[in-house]
Scaffold this active site. Structure first.
Site, mmCIF file in Angstrom:
data_model
loop_
_atom_site.group_PDB
_atom_site.id
_atom_site.type_symbol
_atom_site.label_atom_id
_atom_site.label_comp_id
_atom_site.label_asym_id
_atom_site.label_seq_id
_atom_site.Cartn_x
_atom_site.Cartn_y
_atom_site.Cartn_z
ATOM 1 N N LYS A 134 16.879 51.750 78.080
ATOM 2 C CA LYS A 134 16.380 52.785 77.159
ATOM 3 C C LYS A 134 17.457 54.471 77.763
ATOM 4 O O LYS A 134 17.475 55.068 76.320
ATOM 5 C CB LYS A 134 14.924 52.936 76.853
ATOM 6 C CG LYS A 134 14.311 51.669 76.269
ATOM 7 C CD LYS A 134 13.314 52.529 76.183
ATOM 8 C CE LYS A 134 12.014 51.115 74.808
ATOM 9 N NZ LYS A 134 10.782 51.887 74.769
ATOM 10 N N LYS A 189 17.701 40.831 69.291
ATOM 11 C CA LYS A 189 15.804 40.780 68.789
ATOM 12 C C LYS A 189 16.179 40.936 67.048
ATOM 13 O O LYS A 189 16.608 41.901 67.610
ATOM 14 C CB LYS A 189 15.123 41.620 69.669
ATOM 15 C CG LYS A 189 14.808 40.059 70.304
ATOM 16 C CD LYS A 189 13.487 40.994 71.203
ATOM 17 C CE LYS A 189 12.296 41.756 70.129
ATOM 18 N NZ LYS A 189 11.488 42.256 71.932
ATOM 19 N N LYS A 205 13.715 46.706 64.836
ATOM 20 C CA LYS A 205 13.051 47.510 63.559
ATOM 21 C C LYS A 205 14.573 49.215 63.627
ATOM 22 O O LYS A 205 14.573 49.913 63.204
ATOM 23 C CB LYS A 205 11.691 48.427 63.788
ATOM 24 C CG LYS A 205 11.406 49.620 64.138
ATOM 25 C CD LYS A 205 10.921 50.769 64.487
ATOM 26 C CE LYS A 205 11.528 51.658 65.381
ATOM 27 N NZ LYS A 205 11.560 53.085 65.381
#
Ligand code: TRP
Length: 334
Positions: A114, A198, A201
């Site tokens: 991240k 995966k 969103k």
């Protein structure tokens, strides 16, 4: 030690939950609420480790609650609340910041992913995020934590923190060591455009995912456009190893129909993918469309959603305060 089972899980408030969230988490939450005491928390404090626009954050919290309810979570059975409304999460997080080790956090792969290439610019919150997650779980002395495979490392850290606290403060068994509940058969739901990623969103193309609020038409369009394979569906799973998009469609079909992958293959092998896609659209519409309609309906009454959070907050806070009293005492805080 009390043997009572208690489930805790947290979900980040993102608007627009999708099929991956539903099959990988929410559906499992619903079945657990009939077996054990469950606490489900919308983790707004985790969300702000990366910048969130304030009004969007509020809406996303409410939309997540609406999605919980629409998929079948019952506020009379489960405790549903948002993290920032119970201040014990941050208080315990501070204490656990002092138990957790820098070396442990440095091993967290999600932070590395991240934070990207410029770690100096990541928020400190993002770095210590796993300690807050440990606090969420331990604040309630939860014994079982349903999480996706991507959270396994964080849960292991929570176990290490619980163990170290119990050792350091000489209180064996004070915090139960939380067990992960990683749903057995749920294969990960992958992107409809790239079967190695995966469903998420954050992927740019909306065609990569089925959102819980998608209309029947959108579901049909997205499944039609989903990548599959030009050869007919094989008989044998082994032949799908290098065809992740095709496997993903079969997996989703198997998950929603609750049939094993082998049974599904028996049903559809030799046929073109368009055959599977038509069937898949139908069952997805049957399962997802009513949920989407319910989410939209619930979002028309935000006061009702806030009321549910308020009741959940009271129940959660009672447990949290009771546990915190003992935690402060163990640590020696007056
Ligand atoms: N970190 C989790 C995620 O991103 C969410 C989360 C926060 C959580 N606190 C938790 C999950 C406690 C399980 C238990 O998905």
């Amino acid at each position: 030690m009390s043997k009572k089972k208690l489930v805790f899980s947290g979900v980040q408030p993102t608007g627009n939950l999708h099929l991956g969230n539903y099959l990988g988490a929410l559906k499992n939450f619903v079945s657990l609420q009939n077996e054990m005491e469950c606490i489900y928390c919308v983790v707004d404090l985790h969300a702000i480790t990366t910048f969130q626009k304030p009004d969007e954050l509020q809406n996303n919290v409410l939309e997540t609650v609406a999605s919980f309810l629409a998929t079948g979570l019952d506020p009379n059975k489960s405790i549903i609340f948002n993290q920032s409304s119970v201040s014990g999460h941050t208080e315990l997080a501070w204490i656990l910041n002092c138990v957790s080790r820098i070396g442990w956090l440095n091993r967290m792969t999600q932070f590395k992913d991240k934070a990207g290439s410029d770690k100096e610019k990541a928020s400190v919150g993002l770095y210590i995020y796993p300690n807050l997650m440990a606090a969420d779980i331990l604040l309630y002395k939860a014994t079982h934590v349903p999480v996706g495979a991507d959270q396994k490392q964080h849960l292991e850290l929570s176990r290490d923190i619980a163990q170290k606290f119990n050792n350091d403060f000489n209180c064996k068994d004070f915090f139960p060591i939380p067990e992960p509940l990683i749903p057995k058969n749920v294969s990960r739901v992958m992107s409809l455009r790239d079967g190695t990623k995966k469903m998420s969103k954050s992927e740019e193309s909306d065609f990569s995912r089925i959102n819980l609020k998608d209309s029947a038409d959108e579901i049909i369009k997205k499944i039609k456009k989903a990548k599959s394979d030009s050869e007919p569906i094989p008989e044998n799973l082994k032949n799908l190893e290098k065809k992740p998009e095709a496997l993903n469609l079969l997996n989703i079909y198997s998950e929603v129909t609750k049939k094993s992958l082998e049974t599904v293959l028996n049903e559809v092998s030799g046929k073109e993918y368009s055959f599977l896609k038509t069937k898949l659209s139908e069952i997805l519409i049957g399962e997802i469309e009513p949920i989407g309609k319910e989410i939209k309906k619930l979002l028309n009454n935000k006061d009702h959603l806030k009321q549910i959070l308020k009741k959940g907050r009271e129940k959660a806070n009672n447990i949290a305060e009771e546990n915190l009293k003992n935690i402060r005492e163990k640590v020696g805080l007056l």
